[in-house]
Design a protein around this motif. Sequence first.
Motif, PDB file in Angstrom:
ATOM      1  N   LYS A  52       0.627  12.597  11.570  1.00  0.00           N
ATOM      2  CA  LYS A  52      -0.222  11.446  11.244  1.00  0.00           C
ATOM      3  C   LYS A  52       0.359  10.134  11.786  1.00  0.00           C
ATOM      4  CE  LYS A  52      -2.882  13.001   7.337  1.00  0.00           C
ATOM      5  NZ  LYS A  52      -3.444  12.573   6.057  1.00  0.00           N
ATOM      6  N   PHE A  53       1.632  10.161  12.223  1.00  0.00           N
ATOM      7  CA  PHE A  53       2.265   8.970  12.791  1.00  0.00           C
ATOM      8  C   PHE A  53       1.941   8.796  14.274  1.00  0.00           C
ATOM      9  CE2 PHE A  53       5.906   9.623   9.541  1.00  0.00           C
ATOM     10  CZ  PHE A  53       5.203   8.953   8.553  1.00  0.00           C
ATOM     11  N   ASP A  54       1.324   9.799  14.902  1.00  0.00           N
ATOM     12  CA  ASP A  54       0.994   9.719  16.326  1.00  0.00           C
ATOM     13  C   ASP A  54       0.173   8.470  16.623  1.00  0.00           C
ATOM     14  OD1 ASP A  54       2.270  11.989  17.351  1.00  0.00           O
ATOM     15  OD2 ASP A  54       0.570  13.297  16.873  1.00  0.00           O
ATOM     16  N   GLY A  55       0.625   7.690  17.599  1.00  0.00           N
ATOM     17  CA  GLY A  55      -0.108   6.506  18.026  1.00  0.00           C
ATOM     18  C   GLY A  55      -0.017   5.320  17.096  1.00  0.00           C
ATOM     19  N   LYS A  56       0.772   5.426  16.032  1.00  0.00           N
ATOM     20  CA  LYS A  56       0.889   4.340  15.058  1.00  0.00           C
ATOM     21  C   LYS A  56       2.190   3.571  15.297  1.00  0.00           C
ATOM     22  CE  LYS A  56      -2.529   5.845  12.201  1.00  0.00           C
ATOM     23  NZ  LYS A  56      -3.153   6.892  12.951  1.00  0.00           N
ATOM     24  N   PRO A  57       2.136   2.237  15.238  1.00  0.00           N
ATOM     25  CA  PRO A  57       3.376   1.459  15.339  1.00  0.00           C
ATOM     26  C   PRO A  57       4.222   1.635  14.075  1.00  0.00           C
ATOM     27  CG  PRO A  57       1.498   0.018  14.947  1.00  0.00           C
ATOM     28  CD  PRO A  57       0.949   1.402  15.116  1.00  0.00           C
ATOM     29  N   LEU A  58       5.480   1.269  14.178  1.00  0.00           N
ATOM     30  CA  LEU A  58       6.441   1.462  13.090  1.00  0.00           C
ATOM     31  C   LEU A  58       5.966   0.855  11.766  1.00  0.00           C
ATOM     32  CD1 LEU A  58       9.247   2.555  12.310  1.00  0.00           C
ATOM     33  CD2 LEU A  58      10.173   0.327  12.938  1.00  0.00           C
ATOM     34  N   LEU A  59       5.480  -0.364  11.806  1.00  0.00           N
ATOM     35  CA  LEU A  59       5.043  -1.023  10.569  1.00  0.00           C
ATOM     36  C   LEU A  59       3.913  -0.243   9.892  1.00  0.00           C
ATOM     37  CD1 LEU A  59       5.331  -3.386   8.627  1.00  0.00           C
ATOM     38  CD2 LEU A  59       3.776  -4.681  10.079  1.00  0.00           C
ATOM     39  N   GLN A  60       2.977   0.249  10.669  1.00  0.00           N
ATOM     40  CA  GLN A  60       1.871   1.016  10.098  1.00  0.00           C
ATOM     41  C   GLN A  60       2.377   2.331   9.500  1.00  0.00           C
ATOM     42  OE1 GLN A  60      -1.447   1.513  12.737  1.00  0.00           O
ATOM     43  NE2 GLN A  60      -2.765   2.336  11.133  1.00  0.00           N
ATOM     44  N   ARG A  61       3.340   2.958  10.145  1.00  0.00           N
ATOM     45  CA  ARG A  61       3.934   4.195   9.610  1.00  0.00           C
ATOM     46  C   ARG A  61       4.573   3.924   8.251  1.00  0.00           C
ATOM     47  NH1 ARG A  61       7.092   6.948  14.743  1.00  0.00           N
ATOM     48  NH2 ARG A  61       5.336   6.910  16.181  1.00  0.00           N
ATOM     49  N   HIS A  62       5.328   2.843   8.175  1.00  0.00           N
ATOM     50  CA  HIS A  62       6.002   2.506   6.917  1.00  0.00           C
ATOM     51  C   HIS A  62       4.986   2.191   5.817  1.00  0.00           C
ATOM     52  CE1 HIS A  62      10.315   1.647   8.521  1.00  0.00           C
ATOM     53  NE2 HIS A  62       9.770   2.723   9.068  1.00  0.00           N
ATOM     54  N   ARG A  63       3.920   1.544   6.193  1.00  0.00           N
ATOM     55  CA  ARG A  63       2.868   1.265   5.206  1.00  0.00           C
ATOM     56  C   ARG A  63       2.223   2.555   4.718  1.00  0.00           C
ATOM     57  NH1 ARG A  63       0.317  -3.973   8.269  1.00  0.00           N
ATOM     58  NH2 ARG A  63       1.732  -5.490   7.349  1.00  0.00           N
ATOM     59  N   MET A  64       2.046   3.518   5.625  1.00  0.00           N
ATOM     60  CA  MET A  64       1.478   4.814   5.238  1.00  0.00           C
ATOM     61  C   MET A  64       2.375   5.500   4.209  1.00  0.00           C
ATOM     62  SD  MET A  64       0.260   6.125   9.012  1.00  0.00           S
ATOM     63  CE  MET A  64      -0.258   7.772   8.495  1.00  0.00           C
ATOM     64  N   VAL A  65       3.693   5.447   4.441  1.00  0.00           N
ATOM     65  CA  VAL A  65       4.644   6.058   3.501  1.00  0.00           C
ATOM     66  C   VAL A  65       4.596   5.322   2.171  1.00  0.00           C
ATOM     67  CG1 VAL A  65       7.088   6.504   3.030  1.00  0.00           C
ATOM     68  CG2 VAL A  65       6.162   6.933   5.326  1.00  0.00           C
ATOM     69  N   ASN A  66       4.639   4.004   2.220  1.00  0.00           N
ATOM     70  CA  ASN A  66       4.604   3.215   0.980  1.00  0.00           C
ATOM     71  C   ASN A  66       3.333   3.466   0.184  1.00  0.00           C
ATOM     72  OD1 ASN A  66       7.132   2.040   1.337  1.00  0.00           O
ATOM     73  ND2 ASN A  66       6.306   0.302   2.454  1.00  0.00           N
ATOM     74  N   THR A  67       2.221   3.633   0.865  1.00  0.00           N
ATOM     75  CA  THR A  67       0.958   3.925   0.185  1.00  0.00           C
ATOM     76  C   THR A  67       1.000   5.315  -0.445  1.00  0.00           C
ATOM     77  OG1 THR A  67      -0.283   2.481   1.666  1.00  0.00           O
ATOM     78  CG2 THR A  67      -1.539   4.173   0.501  1.00  0.00           C
ATOM     79  N   HIS A  72      14.136   1.231  -6.475  1.00  0.00           N
ATOM     80  CA  HIS A  72      14.642  -0.093  -6.119  1.00  0.00           C
ATOM     81  C   HIS A  72      14.856  -0.235  -4.617  1.00  0.00           C
ATOM     82  CE1 HIS A  72      15.083  -1.084 -10.310  1.00  0.00           C
ATOM     83  NE2 HIS A  72      15.809  -0.006 -10.506  1.00  0.00           N
ATOM     84  N   ALA A  73      15.178   0.873  -3.941  1.00  0.00           N
ATOM     85  CA  ALA A  73      15.427   0.831  -2.498  1.00  0.00           C
ATOM     86  C   ALA A  73      14.980   2.146  -1.871  1.00  0.00           C
ATOM     87  CB  ALA A  73      16.897   0.590  -2.226  1.00  0.00           C
ATOM     88  N   PHE A  74      14.202   2.038  -0.795  1.00  0.00           N
ATOM     89  CA  PHE A  74      13.727   3.224  -0.086  1.00  0.00           C
ATOM     90  C   PHE A  74      13.861   2.959   1.407  1.00  0.00           C
ATOM     91  CE2 PHE A  74      10.637   6.180   1.708  1.00  0.00           C
ATOM     92  CZ  PHE A  74      10.920   7.335   0.991  1.00  0.00           C
ATOM     93  N   GLN A  75      14.880   3.555   1.992  1.00  0.00           N
ATOM     94  CA  GLN A  75      15.150   3.392   3.418  1.00  0.00           C
ATOM     95  C   GLN A  75      14.536   4.578   4.147  1.00  0.00           C
ATOM     96  OE1 GLN A  75      19.320   3.545   4.310  1.00  0.00           O
ATOM     97  NE2 GLN A  75      19.061   2.469   6.249  1.00  0.00           N
ATOM     98  N   MET A  76      13.715   4.307   5.175  1.00  0.00           N
ATOM     99  CA  MET A  76      13.025   5.411   5.840  1.00  0.00           C
ATOM    100  C   MET A  76      13.111   5.327   7.346  1.00  0.00           C
ATOM    101  SD  MET A  76       9.028   4.366   5.307  1.00  0.00           S
ATOM    102  CE  MET A  76       9.112   3.204   3.942  1.00  0.00           C
ATOM    103  N   LYS A  77      13.079   6.511   7.943  1.00  0.00           N
ATOM    104  CA  LYS A  77      12.934   6.660   9.383  1.00  0.00           C
ATOM    105  C   LYS A  77      11.717   7.548   9.568  1.00  0.00           C
ATOM    106  CE  LYS A  77      15.336   7.842  13.600  1.00  0.00           C
ATOM    107  NZ  LYS A  77      16.612   8.214  14.191  1.00  0.00           N
ATOM    108  N   THR A  78      10.750   7.086  10.356  1.00  0.00           N
ATOM    109  CA  THR A  78       9.503   7.817  10.534  1.00  0.00           C
ATOM    110  C   THR A  78       9.358   8.224  11.997  1.00  0.00           C
ATOM    111  OG1 THR A  78       8.346   5.718  10.818  1.00  0.00           O
ATOM    112  CG2 THR A  78       8.324   6.685   8.613  1.00  0.00           C
ATOM    113  N   LEU A  79       9.111   9.515  12.210  1.00  0.00           N
ATOM    114  CA  LEU A  79       8.990  10.051  13.561  1.00  0.00           C
ATOM    115  C   LEU A  79       7.756  10.934  13.686  1.00  0.00           C
ATOM    116  CD1 LEU A  79      12.681  11.280  14.077  1.00  0.00           C
ATOM    117  CD2 LEU A  79      11.685   9.183  14.980  1.00  0.00           C
ATOM    118  N   THR A  80       7.234  11.013  14.899  1.00  0.00           N
ATOM    119  CA  THR A  80       6.188  11.987  15.195  1.00  0.00           C
ATOM    120  C   THR A  80       6.885  13.310  15.495  1.00  0.00           C
ATOM    121  OG1 THR A  80       6.206  11.596  17.578  1.00  0.00           O
ATOM    122  CG2 THR A  80       4.738  10.203  16.246  1.00  0.00           C
TER     123      THR A  80
END
Length: 84
Positions: free
Chosen positions: A42-57, A67-75
């Motif tokens: 689902k991250f295909d074609g999405k910029p980093l900020l949009q990926r992070h928003r998808m995870v946060n949602t 309190h803290a959620f550090q993420m790395k998002t990859l296709t």
Amino acid sequence: MPITVDQLKQKLENELEATHLDIVDTSDGCGAKFQALIVSPKFDGKPLLQRHRMVNTAIETEMKEIHAFQMKTLTPEQWEKQNS
């Protein structure tokens, strides 16, 4: 009640159809700090900020307790390239 790694994994697998997840509780078990590697088509074609928003949602309810959620998002393609 503290958030668990299993809770987060289940939510992200369901919401983002994650194909690979590495989630580590870095808060000594209190469920307040996590590091995550999330691989999803689902991250295909999405910029980093949009990926992070998808995870946060996807984990919006859980984020109220975290309190803290550090993420790395990859296709899946990026994941393959990184591991070859």
